[in-house]
Design a protein around this motif. Structure first.
Motif, PDB file in Angstrom:
ATOM      1  N   UNK A   1      24.289 -19.393 -16.397  1.00 54.66           N
ATOM      2  CA  UNK A   1      23.397 -18.236 -16.497  1.00 54.66           C
ATOM      3  C   UNK A   1      23.417 -17.777 -17.947  1.00 54.66           C
ATOM      4  N   UNK A   2      22.265 -17.476 -18.476  1.00 56.41           N
ATOM      5  CA  UNK A   2      22.169 -17.072 -19.876  1.00 56.41           C
ATOM      6  C   UNK A   2      21.617 -15.654 -19.968  1.00 56.41           C
ATOM      7  N   UNK A   3      22.308 -14.809 -20.718  1.00 59.67           N
ATOM      8  CA  UNK A   3      21.855 -13.436 -20.960  1.00 59.67           C
ATOM      9  C   UNK A   3      21.541 -13.311 -22.436  1.00 59.67           C
ATOM     10  N   UNK A   4      20.263 -13.097 -22.751  1.00 58.40           N
ATOM     11  CA  UNK A   4      19.851 -13.014 -24.155  1.00 58.40           C
ATOM     12  C   UNK A   4      19.813 -11.585 -24.678  1.00 58.40           C
ATOM     13  N   UNK A   5      19.625 -10.642 -23.769  1.00 55.37           N
ATOM     14  CA  UNK A   5      19.598  -9.246 -24.206  1.00 55.37           C
ATOM     15  C   UNK A   5      20.006  -8.354 -23.054  1.00 55.37           C
ATOM     16  N   UNK A   6      20.727  -7.305 -23.381  1.00 55.88           N
ATOM     17  CA  UNK A   6      21.103  -6.314 -22.381  1.00 55.88           C
ATOM     18  C   UNK A   6      21.003  -4.937 -23.010  1.00 55.88           C
ATOM     19  N   UNK A   7      20.394  -3.993 -22.308  1.00 58.79           N
ATOM     20  CA  UNK A   7      20.317  -2.622 -22.808  1.00 58.79           C
ATOM     21  C   UNK A   7      20.002  -1.689 -21.652  1.00 58.79           C
ATOM     22  N   UNK A   8      20.223  -0.436 -21.900  1.00 60.83           N
ATOM     23  CA  UNK A   8      19.940   0.595 -20.907  1.00 60.83           C
ATOM     24  C   UNK A   8      18.931   1.570 -21.487  1.00 60.83           C
ATOM     25  N   UNK A   9      17.962   1.945 -20.687  1.00 67.79           N
ATOM     26  CA  UNK A   9      17.014   2.984 -21.080  1.00 67.79           C
ATOM     27  C   UNK A   9      17.318   4.235 -20.279  1.00 67.79           C
ATOM     28  N   UNK A  10      17.355   5.346 -20.957  1.00 68.71           N
ATOM     29  CA  UNK A  10      17.692   6.620 -20.331  1.00 68.71           C
ATOM     30  C   UNK A  10      16.501   7.552 -20.492  1.00 68.71           C
ATOM     31  N   UNK A  11      16.053   8.112 -19.392  1.00 65.82           N
ATOM     32  CA  UNK A  11      14.876   8.969 -19.433  1.00 65.82           C
ATOM     33  C   UNK A  11      15.342  10.419 -19.447  1.00 65.82           C
ATOM     34  N   UNK A  12      14.934  11.138 -20.486  1.00 67.13           N
ATOM     35  CA  UNK A  12      15.388  12.514 -20.685  1.00 67.13           C
ATOM     36  C   UNK A  12      14.204  13.395 -21.046  1.00 67.13           C
ATOM     37  N   UNK A  13      14.203  14.626 -20.614  1.00 69.29           N
ATOM     38  CA  UNK A  13      13.137  15.531 -21.029  1.00 69.29           C
ATOM     39  C   UNK A  13      13.184  15.749 -22.536  1.00 69.29           C
ATOM     40  N   UNK A  14      12.039  15.928 -23.153  1.00 72.96           N
ATOM     41  CA  UNK A  14      12.015  16.288 -24.574  1.00 72.96           C
ATOM     42  C   UNK A  14      12.613  17.677 -24.679  1.00 72.96           C
ATOM     43  N   UNK A  15      13.697  17.846 -25.442  1.00 75.09           N
ATOM     44  CA  UNK A  15      14.523  19.037 -25.301  1.00 75.09           C
ATOM     45  C   UNK A  15      13.940  20.354 -25.802  1.00 75.09           C
TER      46      UNK A  15
END
Lengths: 334, 64
Positions: free
Chosen positions: B38-52
């Protein structure tokens, strides 16, 4: 689940995540908050679009930031029947008003003028519920209702479940158009089941080794560096074939001003390099325990896959800033 | 007067040997590898937040 999908357009994997498009799109450092990237089309036609299938939903909420010239034309289309039937569309009109349109030609309602200053970032949100009698659609700009309609929103077709949307540019020429900070949710569940308002999508990349390092890196000195490229590279990657092998990484922190976290989405770009059944799953470690996203059956074609989590599994409550900042995440062979 | 312009005989024969030619031969084998990386070329997390926070970048009262 209510939050279905989010995209910050920050890592250059646009082509893998948006299967429907026309025209040439690139990532751009022109963004609303001076961080990350947006998706951009610099030279194109008014028919150019990006599109994506979503979980079929009775009522969807779609939001994204948009920066275009004020040129009249369609900016959003929603579909049912596996993308075969156009239902509610949104047009941008001269004078900066917006119209809700059934199909592509029947105007249902039009907003006041002056809501879209040309060439500036505005946050656009659309709600669509397709029904012949009790349908509903509403467009919001920067959190305020611009125009809404109740009644017959059904433009034919068989299904009333929205399963695809497209976002269009309206101008033809060499000027730049930008989109960023996109979300899609439905009206199910107990959270994220209505308009979310003006949101930001923050992208957290690996920045160090986590509690487990069992994959083999190629093209990079460490495992976390092999999967932190922006944009991703097929020459730097981690690989493993033994079920249970796991990589975990520490991640960059959220912006210091972050107050509320509405949800997270783990994202992987993955494939398999030979024949045979090969499964993989994203793993997150929160509060000292490892939790898994759904298992993915890999293809030899490089693929993006993502999974949404609205609550921290360690607390069964909404994510907190500390909960996200202390998170470790990665992948495990399944 | 009888005239014979031509006369011939056709004979049906079979060769003693018939050569066979083989231009190519190969075998296809269905296999499954012992391991499938198994090959993983990229991993990241996106976090959805209100514009403060809304910011005011300029405000003032003109003084004549």
């Amino acid at each position: 689940m209510a939050l279905l999908y989010t995209d910050g357009f920050d890592v250059g994997d646009f082509a893998l995540r948006w299967p429907y498009s026309s025209g040439t799109y690139t990532t751009s450092t022109t963004t609303r908050f001076g961080t990350g990237m947006s998706v951009s089309q610099v030279n194109g036609f008014s028919s150019n679009f990006i599109g994506k299938s979503i979980t079929p939903s009775a009522r969807i909420f779609l939001g994204f930031a948009m920066n275009m010239l004020l040129v009249p034309g369609t900016i959003i289309k929603t579909y049912t029947d596996n993308g075969a039937t156009t239902q509610i569309s949104v047009t941008l009109n001269s004078g900066g008003s917006f119209s809700l349109v059934k199909g592509t030609s029947t105007v249902l309602a039009t907003s006041a003028a002056g809501l879209y200053p040309a060439g500036s970032w505005q946050y656009i949100e659309l709600c669509v519920a397709v029904n012949s009698t009790t349908g509903y659609c509403e467009l919001r700009v920067n959190g305020g209702t611009a125009v809404s309609f109740t009644g017959n929103t059904r433009n034919g077709g068989t299904s009333t479940l929205v399963d695809r949307f497209d976002i269009y540019r309206t101008s033809a020429g060499t000027e730049s158009n930008y989109w960023d900070d996109l979300y899609v949710c439905d009206n199910t569940g107990t959270t994220n089941n209505t308009f979310l308002g003006d949101i930001q999508v923050q992208t957290l990349l690996p920045n160090g080794a986590g509690a487990s390092t069992q994959f083999t890196p190629t093209g990079a000195a460490t495992n976390w560096q092999a999967v932190a490229d922006v944009p991703y590279s097929t020459s730097t990657y981690n690989s493993a074939s033994t079920v249970g092998n796991r990589d975990l990484y520490t991640l960059s922190d959220l912006n210091a001003a972050t107050g509320t976290v509405l949800g997270i989405q783990t994202n992987m770009i993955i494939n398999k390099t030979s024949a045979g059944t090969a499964n993989l799953k994203a793993a997150i470690q929160s509060g000292g325990t490892v939790y898994y996203d759904p298992t993915i059956a890999l293809s030899t074609t490089t693929t993006w896959t993502g999974a949404v989590r609205e609550v921290d599994p360690a607390t069964s409550s909404a994510w907190t800033v500390n909960g996200v900042n202390n998170l470790q995440a990665g992948t495990e062979v399944a | 007067m009888d005239v014979l312009n031509e006369e011939y005989v056709e004979v049906i024969t079979a060769p003693a040997v018939i050569p066979r030619s083989l231009d190519g031969e190969y075998v296809e084998v269905v296999t499954i590898p012992t391991v499938t990386p198994r090959t993983v070329m990229q991993f990241y997390i996106e976090v959805i937040t209100p514009v403060p926070v809304a910011s005011i970048e300029g405000w003032g009262i003109p003084i004549n």
